[in-house]
Design a protein around this motif. Structure first.
Motif, PDB file in Angstrom:
ATOM      1  N   ALA A 172       0.879  -1.234  -0.067  1.00 30.15           N
ATOM      2  CA  ALA A 172      -0.011  -0.065  -0.110  1.00 30.15           C
ATOM      3  C   ALA A 172       0.843   1.214   0.061  1.00 30.15           C
ATOM      4  CB  ALA A 172      -1.143   0.065   1.236  1.00 30.15           C
ATOM      5  N   ARG A 173       2.036   0.928   0.541  1.00 23.56           N
ATOM      6  CA  ARG A 173       2.985   2.353   0.482  1.00 23.56           C
ATOM      7  C   ARG A 173       3.344   2.968  -0.880  1.00 23.56           C
ATOM      8  NH1 ARG A 173       6.926  -0.365   3.413  1.00 23.56           N
ATOM      9  NH2 ARG A 173       5.403  -0.209   5.358  1.00 23.56           N
ATOM     10  N   ASP A 174       2.956   4.070  -1.025  1.00 21.57           N
ATOM     11  CA  ASP A 174       3.165   4.895  -2.227  1.00 21.57           C
ATOM     12  C   ASP A 174       2.012   5.055  -3.041  1.00 21.57           C
ATOM     13  OD1 ASP A 174       6.691   3.701  -2.281  1.00 21.57           O
ATOM     14  OD2 ASP A 174       5.788   5.542  -1.393  1.00 21.57           O
ATOM     15  N   ARG A 175       1.040   3.948  -2.803  1.00 20.27           N
ATOM     16  CA  ARG A 175      -0.194   3.848  -3.739  1.00 20.27           C
ATOM     17  C   ARG A 175      -1.496   4.408  -3.082  1.00 20.27           C
ATOM     18  NH1 ARG A 175      -1.908  -0.617  -6.335  1.00 20.27           N
ATOM     19  NH2 ARG A 175      -1.268  -1.884  -4.406  1.00 20.27           N
ATOM     20  N   PHE A 176      -1.581   3.985  -1.565  1.00 22.29           N
ATOM     21  CA  PHE A 176      -2.788   4.106  -0.745  1.00 22.29           C
ATOM     22  C   PHE A 176      -2.419   5.285   0.287  1.00 22.29           C
ATOM     23  CE2 PHE A 176      -4.401  -0.354  -1.313  1.00 22.29           C
ATOM     24  CZ  PHE A 176      -4.413  -0.364  -2.833  1.00 22.29           C
ATOM     25  N   THR A 177      -3.546   6.159   0.745  1.00 19.98           N
ATOM     26  CA  THR A 177      -3.277   6.978   1.861  1.00 19.98           C
ATOM     27  C   THR A 177      -4.391   6.825   2.839  1.00 19.98           C
ATOM     28  OG1 THR A 177      -2.054   8.587   0.081  1.00 19.98           O
ATOM     29  CG2 THR A 177      -3.051   9.465   2.204  1.00 19.98           C
ATOM     30  N   ILE A 178      -4.307   6.797   4.062  1.00 14.35           N
ATOM     31  CA  ILE A 178      -5.245   6.788   4.937  1.00 14.35           C
ATOM     32  C   ILE A 178      -5.147   8.157   5.772  1.00 14.35           C
ATOM     33  CG2 ILE A 178      -3.707   5.905   6.629  1.00 14.35           C
ATOM     34  CD1 ILE A 178      -6.257   4.332   7.822  1.00 14.35           C
ATOM     35  N   SER A 179      -6.454   8.669   5.790  1.00 14.41           N
ATOM     36  CA  SER A 179      -6.698  10.056   6.268  1.00 14.41           C
ATOM     37  C   SER A 179      -7.957  10.175   7.168  1.00 14.41           C
ATOM     38  CB  SER A 179      -6.807  11.058   5.355  1.00 14.41           C
ATOM     39  OG  SER A 179      -7.701  10.926   4.458  1.00 14.41           O
ATOM     40  N   ARG A 180      -7.990  11.067   7.848  1.00 17.78           N
ATOM     41  CA  ARG A 180      -9.055  11.362   8.891  1.00 17.78           C
ATOM     42  C   ARG A 180      -9.909  12.866   8.470  1.00 17.78           C
ATOM     43  NH1 ARG A 180      -9.409   8.321  14.164  1.00 17.78           N
ATOM     44  NH2 ARG A 180      -7.661   7.097  14.132  1.00 17.78           N
ATOM     45  N   ASP A 181     -11.117  12.823   8.577  1.00 16.74           N
ATOM     46  CA  ASP A 181     -11.821  14.246   8.609  1.00 16.74           C
ATOM     47  C   ASP A 181     -12.788  14.066   9.834  1.00 16.74           C
ATOM     48  OD1 ASP A 181     -13.322  16.186   8.130  1.00 16.74           O
ATOM     49  OD2 ASP A 181     -13.657  16.226   6.071  1.00 16.74           O
ATOM     50  N   PRO A 182     -11.955  14.791  10.828  1.00 18.82           N
ATOM     51  CA  PRO A 182     -12.811  14.933  12.116  1.00 18.82           C
ATOM     52  C   PRO A 182     -14.203  15.650  12.056  1.00 18.82           C
ATOM     53  CG  PRO A 182     -10.610  15.489  12.404  1.00 18.82           C
ATOM     54  CD  PRO A 182     -10.703  15.422  10.871  1.00 18.82           C
ATOM     55  N   ALA A 183     -14.337  16.613  11.084  1.00 20.40           N
ATOM     56  CA  ALA A 183     -15.523  17.215  10.914  1.00 20.40           C
ATOM     57  C   ALA A 183     -16.412  16.180  10.360  1.00 20.40           C
ATOM     58  CB  ALA A 183     -15.289  18.405   9.995  1.00 20.40           C
ATOM     59  N   LYS A 184     -16.351  15.548   9.381  1.00 20.81           N
ATOM     60  CA  LYS A 184     -17.112  14.509   8.758  1.00 20.81           C
ATOM     61  C   LYS A 184     -17.306  13.171   9.412  1.00 20.81           C
ATOM     62  CE  LYS A 184     -17.116  16.321   4.406  1.00 20.81           C
ATOM     63  NZ  LYS A 184     -16.536  16.267   2.834  1.00 20.81           N
ATOM     64  N   LYS A 185     -16.059  12.970  10.858  1.00 15.89           N
ATOM     65  CA  LYS A 185     -16.217  11.897  11.433  1.00 15.89           C
ATOM     66  C   LYS A 185     -16.149  10.544  10.483  1.00 15.89           C
ATOM     67  CE  LYS A 185     -19.292  14.084  14.840  1.00 15.89           C
ATOM     68  NZ  LYS A 185     -20.525  14.163  15.396  1.00 15.89           N
ATOM     69  N   THR A 186     -15.227  10.895   9.530  1.00 16.61           N
ATOM     70  CA  THR A 186     -14.822   9.752   8.726  1.00 16.61           C
ATOM     71  C   THR A 186     -13.368   9.466   8.361  1.00 16.61           C
ATOM     72  OG1 THR A 186     -16.768  10.334   7.497  1.00 16.61           O
ATOM     73  CG2 THR A 186     -15.374   9.059   6.192  1.00 16.61           C
ATOM     74  N   VAL A 187     -13.123   8.215   8.028  1.00 15.16           N
ATOM     75  CA  VAL A 187     -11.906   8.029   7.880  1.00 15.16           C
ATOM     76  C   VAL A 187     -11.739   7.405   6.533  1.00 15.16           C
ATOM     77  CG1 VAL A 187      -9.741   6.279   8.449  1.00 15.16           C
ATOM     78  CG2 VAL A 187     -11.095   7.365  10.277  1.00 15.16           C
ATOM     79  N   TYR A 188     -10.869   7.855   5.652  1.00 12.30           N
ATOM     80  CA  TYR A 188     -10.828   7.485   4.421  1.00 12.30           C
ATOM     81  C   TYR A 188      -9.674   6.587   3.961  1.00 12.30           C
ATOM     82  CZ  TYR A 188     -13.827  11.686   3.949  1.00 12.30           C
ATOM     83  OH  TYR A 188     -14.932  12.450   4.081  1.00 12.30           O
ATOM     84  N   LEU A 189      -9.777   6.008   2.779  1.00 14.98           N
ATOM     85  CA  LEU A 189      -8.526   5.069   2.418  1.00 14.98           C
ATOM     86  C   LEU A 189      -8.566   5.542   0.842  1.00 14.98           C
ATOM     87  CD1 LEU A 189      -6.426   3.204   2.720  1.00 14.98           C
ATOM     88  CD2 LEU A 189      -7.747   1.428   1.898  1.00 14.98           C
ATOM     89  N   GLN A 190      -7.684   6.402   0.558  1.00 14.03           N
ATOM     90  CA  GLN A 190      -7.464   6.635  -1.126  1.00 14.03           C
ATOM     91  C   GLN A 190      -6.594   5.704  -1.598  1.00 14.03           C
ATOM     92  OE1 GLN A 190      -8.879   9.458  -3.038  1.00 14.03           O
ATOM     93  NE2 GLN A 190      -7.748   8.461  -4.588  1.00 14.03           N
ATOM     94  N   MET A 191      -6.974   5.147  -2.979  1.00 16.43           N
ATOM     95  CA  MET A 191      -6.422   3.950  -3.371  1.00 16.43           C
ATOM     96  C   MET A 191      -6.054   4.687  -4.925  1.00 16.43           C
ATOM     97  SD  MET A 191      -8.268   0.708  -1.997  1.00 16.43           S
ATOM     98  CE  MET A 191      -9.721   0.665  -2.803  1.00 16.43           C
ATOM     99  N   ASP A 192      -5.001   4.631  -5.144  1.00 21.72           N
ATOM    100  CA  ASP A 192      -4.483   5.062  -6.511  1.00 21.72           C
ATOM    101  C   ASP A 192      -3.593   4.007  -7.198  1.00 21.72           C
ATOM    102  OD1 ASP A 192      -3.587   8.231  -5.167  1.00 21.72           O
ATOM    103  OD2 ASP A 192      -5.536   7.641  -6.350  1.00 21.72           O
ATOM    104  N   ASN A 193      -3.551   3.874  -8.750  1.00 19.94           N
ATOM    105  CA  ASN A 193      -3.049   3.035  -9.178  1.00 19.94           C
ATOM    106  C   ASN A 193      -3.300   1.550  -9.136  1.00 19.94           C
ATOM    107  OD1 ASN A 193      -1.217   2.103 -11.306  1.00 19.94           O
ATOM    108  ND2 ASN A 193       0.607   2.307 -10.170  1.00 19.94           N
ATOM    109  N   LEU A 194      -4.781   1.241  -9.000  1.00 22.28           N
ATOM    110  CA  LEU A 194      -4.829  -0.084  -8.536  1.00 22.28           C
ATOM    111  C   LEU A 194      -4.548  -1.125  -9.757  1.00 22.28           C
ATOM    112  CD1 LEU A 194      -8.401   1.135  -7.057  1.00 22.28           C
ATOM    113  CD2 LEU A 194      -6.596  -0.021  -5.696  1.00 22.28           C
TER     114      LEU A 194
END
Length: 116
Positions: A64-86
Motif C-alpha cells: 500500500a505504501r506509495d499508492r494508498f493514503t489513509i486520512s481522517r476528516d474529524p468534521a465529517k467523523k470519517t476515515v478515508y482510504l484513498q487508493m491509486d494505481n489499482l
C-alpha cells in the motif's frame, strides 16, 4: 458502541483510483479510536492495508505504501482510504476496524473489484 459502515467500493479499471470511507452509522466521532483498513481476497487471509492512530500516526502494508493514503476528516467523523494505481491484485473486500481500549468494532466491508 460503534456501527461502522464502509462505502466507496465498486468496479474500477486497472490504473484507476477509489476513495473508501468509514464512518459510524450514528455519527459517533472516530477521533479517539485507532482505525485500520483491512482487506480480504477470495481464498486468502485477511490482511492489514493501512492504519491511523489517535495521535495522527499512520502505517501501511508494503503493497500500500506509495499508492494508498489513509486520512481522517474529524468534521465529517470519517476515515478515508484513498487508493491509486489499482491493480487486479488489489481486488478484495475492504473493511475498516476501530478499537479503543478493550472495545473493537468491524464494518461489513465494501467490495473492490479491479478489472478491465
Amino acid at each position: 458502541q460503534l456501527h461502522l459502515v464502509e462505502s466507496g467500493g465498486g468496479l474500477v479499471q486497472p490504473g484507476g483510483s477509489l476513495r473508501l470511507s468509514c464512518a459510524d452509522s450514528k455519527a459517533t466521532s472516530l477521533s479517539f479510536y485507532t482505525v485500520k483498513w483491512y482487506r480480504q481476497s477470495p481464498g486468502e487471509q485477511r490482511e492489514l492495508v493501512a492504519g491511523s492512530g489517535r495521535g495522527g500516526s499512520t502505517d501501511y502494508a508494503h503493497f500500500a505504501r506509495d499508492r494508498f493514503t489513509i486520512s481522517r476528516d474529524p468534521a465529517k467523523k470519517t476515515v478515508y482510504l484513498q487508493m491509486d494505481n489499482l491493480t487486479p491484485e488489489d481486488t478484495a473486500t475492504y473493511s475498516c476496524h476501530a478499537f479503543l481500549g478493550g472495545f473493537t468494532y468491524w464494518g461489513q466491508g465494501t467490495q473492490v473489484p479491479v478489472s478491465p
